[in-house]
Design an enzyme around this catalytic site. Structure first.
Site, PDB file in Angstrom:
ATOM      1  CB  CYS A 149      50.161  39.175  46.508  1.00 17.27           C
ATOM      2  SG  CYS A 149      50.058  40.875  45.980  1.00 17.27           S
TER       3      CYS A 149
HETATM    4  N1  LIG Z   1      44.320  41.072  43.723  1.00 19.66           N
HETATM    5  C1  LIG Z   1      45.277  40.483  44.437  1.00 19.66           C
HETATM    6  O1  LIG Z   1      46.226  39.899  43.880  1.00 19.66           O
HETATM    7  C2  LIG Z   1      45.239  40.520  45.933  1.00 19.66           C
HETATM    8  C3  LIG Z   1      44.283  41.267  46.597  1.00 19.66           C
HETATM    9  N2  LIG Z   1      44.283  41.286  47.971  1.00 19.66           N
HETATM   10  C4  LIG Z   1      43.279  42.049  48.689  1.00 19.66           C
HETATM   11  O2  LIG Z   1      42.049  41.324  48.636  1.00 19.66           O
HETATM   12  C5  LIG Z   1      40.945  42.218  48.620  1.00 19.66           C
HETATM   13  C6  LIG Z   1      40.122  41.952  47.362  1.00 19.66           C
HETATM   14  O3  LIG Z   1      40.985  42.168  46.274  1.00 19.66           O
HETATM   15  P1  LIG Z   1      40.452  41.967  44.786  1.00 19.66           P
HETATM   16  O4  LIG Z   1      39.670  40.716  44.661  1.00 19.66           O
HETATM   17  O5  LIG Z   1      41.626  42.164  43.882  1.00 19.66           O
HETATM   18  O6  LIG Z   1      39.450  43.210  44.650  1.00 19.66           O
HETATM   19  P2  LIG Z   1      38.420  43.529  43.480  1.00 19.66           P
HETATM   20  O7  LIG Z   1      38.380  45.003  43.356  1.00 19.66           O
HETATM   21  O8  LIG Z   1      38.735  42.695  42.291  1.00 19.66           O
HETATM   22  O9  LIG Z   1      37.001  43.031  44.097  1.00 19.66           O
HETATM   23  C7  LIG Z   1      36.431  43.694  45.187  1.00 19.66           C
HETATM   24  C8  LIG Z   1      35.179  42.948  45.582  1.00 19.66           C
HETATM   25  O10 LIG Z   1      34.616  43.556  46.758  1.00 19.66           O
HETATM   26  C9  LIG Z   1      33.281  44.004  46.527  1.00 19.66           C
HETATM   27  N3  LIG Z   1      33.152  45.286  47.229  1.00 19.66           N
HETATM   28  C10 LIG Z   1      33.742  46.464  46.895  1.00 19.66           C
HETATM   29  N4  LIG Z   1      33.429  47.404  47.810  1.00 19.66           N
HETATM   30  C11 LIG Z   1      32.639  46.815  48.737  1.00 19.66           C
HETATM   31  C12 LIG Z   1      31.973  47.268  49.917  1.00 19.66           C
HETATM   32  N5  LIG Z   1      32.077  48.527  50.345  1.00 19.66           N
HETATM   33  N6  LIG Z   1      31.228  46.374  50.621  1.00 19.66           N
HETATM   34  C13 LIG Z   1      31.114  45.087  50.206  1.00 19.66           C
HETATM   35  N7  LIG Z   1      31.707  44.594  49.091  1.00 19.66           N
HETATM   36  C14 LIG Z   1      32.459  45.452  48.372  1.00 19.66           C
HETATM   37  C15 LIG Z   1      33.152  44.104  45.024  1.00 19.66           C
HETATM   38  O11 LIG Z   1      31.828  43.809  44.596  1.00 19.66           O
HETATM   39  P3  LIG Z   1      30.635  44.902  44.687  1.00 19.66           P
HETATM   40  O12 LIG Z   1      31.235  46.263  44.584  1.00 19.66           O
HETATM   41  O13 LIG Z   1      29.736  44.545  43.531  1.00 19.66           O
HETATM   42  O14 LIG Z   1      29.976  44.652  46.025  1.00 19.66           O
HETATM   43  C16 LIG Z   1      34.077  42.997  44.530  1.00 19.66           C
HETATM   44  O15 LIG Z   1      33.396  41.760  44.524  1.00 19.66           O
HETATM   45  C17 LIG Z   1      41.530  43.618  48.659  1.00 19.66           C
HETATM   46  O16 LIG Z   1      41.591  44.073  50.002  1.00 19.66           O
HETATM   47  C18 LIG Z   1      42.950  43.406  48.124  1.00 19.66           C
HETATM   48  O17 LIG Z   1      43.817  44.414  48.591  1.00 19.66           O
HETATM   49  C19 LIG Z   1      45.184  40.563  48.725  1.00 19.66           C
HETATM   50  C20 LIG Z   1      46.138  39.803  48.086  1.00 19.66           C
HETATM   51  C21 LIG Z   1      46.250  39.748  46.653  1.00 19.66           C
HETATM   52  C1  LIG Z   2      49.753  45.250  41.103  1.00 26.84           C
HETATM   53  C2  LIG Z   2      49.142  45.835  42.363  1.00 26.84           C
HETATM   54  O1  LIG Z   2      48.529  46.873  42.336  1.00 26.84           O
HETATM   55  N1  LIG Z   2      49.269  45.134  43.484  1.00 26.84           N
HETATM   56  C3  LIG Z   2      48.708  45.596  44.750  1.00 26.84           C
HETATM   57  C4  LIG Z   2      48.848  44.511  45.777  1.00 26.84           C
HETATM   58  C5  LIG Z   2      47.505  43.910  46.124  1.00 26.84           C
HETATM   59  C6  LIG Z   2      47.524  43.157  47.412  1.00 26.84           C
HETATM   60  O2  LIG Z   2      48.371  42.378  47.755  1.00 26.84           O
HETATM   61  O3  LIG Z   2      46.503  43.416  48.232  1.00 26.84           O
HETATM   62  P1  LIG Z   2      46.622  44.116  49.667  1.00 26.84           P
HETATM   63  O4  LIG Z   2      46.604  45.538  49.375  1.00 26.84           O
HETATM   64  O5  LIG Z   2      45.406  43.591  50.381  1.00 26.84           O
HETATM   65  O6  LIG Z   2      47.852  43.639  50.310  1.00 26.84           O
HETATM   66  C7  LIG Z   2      49.411  46.845  45.289  1.00 26.84           C
HETATM   67  O7  LIG Z   2      50.555  47.100  44.909  1.00 26.84           O
HETATM   68  O8  LIG Z   2      48.785  47.471  46.145  1.00 26.84           O
END
Ligand SMILES: NC(=O)C1=CN([C@@H]2O[C@H](COP(=O)(O)OP(=O)(O)OC[C@H]3O[C@@H](n4cnc5c(N)ncnc54)[C@H](OP(=O)(O)O)[C@@H]3O)[C@@H](O)[C@H]2O)C=CC1
Ligand SMILES: CC(=O)N[C@@H](CCC(=O)OP(=O)(O)O)C(=O)O
Length: 343
Positions: A149
């Site tokens: 992000c």
């Molecule tokens: N939040 C954000 O703003 C952003 C996040 N990201 C990235 O996107 C990815 C997802 O982020 P986010 O949605 O916030 O994460 P969350 O922690 O909210 O969700 C993680 C999801 O993955 C599943 N999960 C966790 N561990 C495993 C595993 N070992 N195998 C399979 N499924 C698994 C969980 O379900 P369950 O454990 O029930 O299987 C859950 O559905 C991360 O890599 C994050 O860094 C990128 C950009 C922005």
């Molecule tokens: C507020 C907050 O915790 N933000 C996350 C950014 C999450 C994200 O962009 O996901 P990736 O790790 O996949 O890039 C951080 O700083 O790590």
């Protein structure tokens, strides 16, 4: 219809994928996983999605996922790289929202992500899914690494200046703020309401794992290594990334507004705002836009760029769907004509 699977369907980005794909005219979600919610029906866990998905959560299974045309990984780091090689070999397009395939220097990646990379060949092949830079490569990719992000907001804000060599590439400063959903849905003390509301803090000031990702992208744009100071902050809001970007102009010019407008004229999801605007995160909440404005305070040699996105949409799930659209030759805006959330 394009059949897709979502690994990690109960996380913030996974649910955002469901919200977007619920109204995508060309996509059908066939498989959605969550180990903790196995057997629960999607509509029972997310009533807003009732009538859109007649699915139950399953545990990740490569054979089931291999029946899809494309699979999104909305999972923590390390998960995509454990399954993507087999899926790609079986003809499935993989779009990773995590960081497993974003950084080409895998030793650097291991240092920042604290694990060995288990799919080096696929990492070398992966295309960085920032459409405003890599649209042509995305079209024929087998493996797409969606940007983080902060890297999305920062790179889109700096690109016109860095691509044209207008600022001192050694002295870039990115001062960024994120809503708490950026940390994911996993419970932790630091993201509790009592800990985050009515407070504001920097974190990772000594170094954050987005630093190498942003430097990789901007160095490629500059054609030389850039120097970047990146300091993220946690703000008491749910969604949103606000980046305030600083640079020193080599030759103070009044043509910056026109430069940005021209660079992003044909980009469906980058909105260069009228001169003097101050973009707000709530103006992109729930939408796939990056809104940008440019300033040269006191007509001096410092340029300030403001760049805002929704971390869950253009910063993750929206950009992932934008990449899917490009990959399958669809209208890039398909399913992404999202009316932002109000207020
Ligand atoms: N939040 C954000 O703003 C952003 C996040 N990201 C990235 O996107 C990815 C997802 O982020 P986010 O949605 O916030 O994460 P969350 O922690 O909210 O969700 C993680 C999801 O993955 C599943 N999960 C966790 N561990 C495993 C595993 N070992 N195998 C399979 N499924 C698994 C969980 O379900 P369950 O454990 O029930 O299987 C859950 O559905 C991360 O890599 C994050 O860094 C990128 C950009 C922005
Ligand atoms: C507020 C907050 O915790 N933000 C996350 C950014 C999450 C994200 O962009 O996901 P990736 O790790 O996949 O890039 C951080 O700083 O790590």
């Amino acid at each position: 219809m394009i059949k897709v699977g979502i690994v990690g369907g109960t996380g913030y980005t996974g649910v955002e994928l469901l919200r977007i794909l619920a109204n995508h005219p060309d996509v059908k979600v066939d498989v959605i996983t969550s180990r903790s919610e196995e057997g629960i029906r999607v509509a029972d866990m997310f009533p807003n999605l009732r009538g859109h998905f007649d699915l139950a959560f399953t545990v990740p299974d490569v054979d089931r996922l291999a029946t899809c045309d494309a699979v999104f990984f909305a999972t923590p780091h390390g998960v995509a790289m454990s399954m993507a090689p087999e899926l790609v070999e079986r003809g499935v397009k993989v779009i990773d929202l995590g960081a497993d395939f974003r950084i080409k220097d895998l030793e650097l990646w291991s240092r920042w992500y604290g694990m060995e990379h288990t799919a080096p060949a696929l990492a070398a092949e992966a295309v960085y899914g920032l459409p405003e830079v890599n649209r042509e490569q995305i079209r024929s990719a087998r493996m797409i690494a969606c940007p983080g992000c902060y890297p999305t907001a920062v790179q889109l804000g700096y690109l016109p200046l860095v691509e044209n060599g207008l600022i001192d590439h050694r002295r870039l400063i990115a001062d960024c703020k994120s809503g708490v959903s950026g940390a994911g849905r996993g419970a932790s003390v630091g993201t509790l309401l009592c800990e985050t509301s009515e407070s504001f803090k920097a974190y990772g000031a000594a170094g954050h794992r987005h630093l190498p990702e942003i430097k990789q992208g901007l160095s490629a744009a500059a054609g030389r290594p850039v120097g970047l100071t990146f300091v993220p902050h946690l703000t008491p809001m749910i969604r949103g990334i606000h980046a305030t970007l600083y640079g020193v102009l080599k030759d103070p010019t009044d043509g910056l507004q026109a430069l940005f407008e021209e660079r992003y004229a044909d980009e469906p999801f980058v909105d260069v705002m009228p001169a003097g605007s101050h973009p707000e995160t709530r103006s992109v909440k729930g939408a796939n836009y990056c809104r940008i404005s440019i300033f040269r305070p006191q007509d001096d040699d410092t340029v300030v760029v403001l760049s805002v996105i929704d971390n869950l949409v253009k910063g993750a799930a929206g950009q992932a769907v934008q990449n899917l659209n490009i990959l399958f030759g669809l209208d890039e805006r398909a399913g992404l004509n999202l009316v932002g959330l109000m207020p």
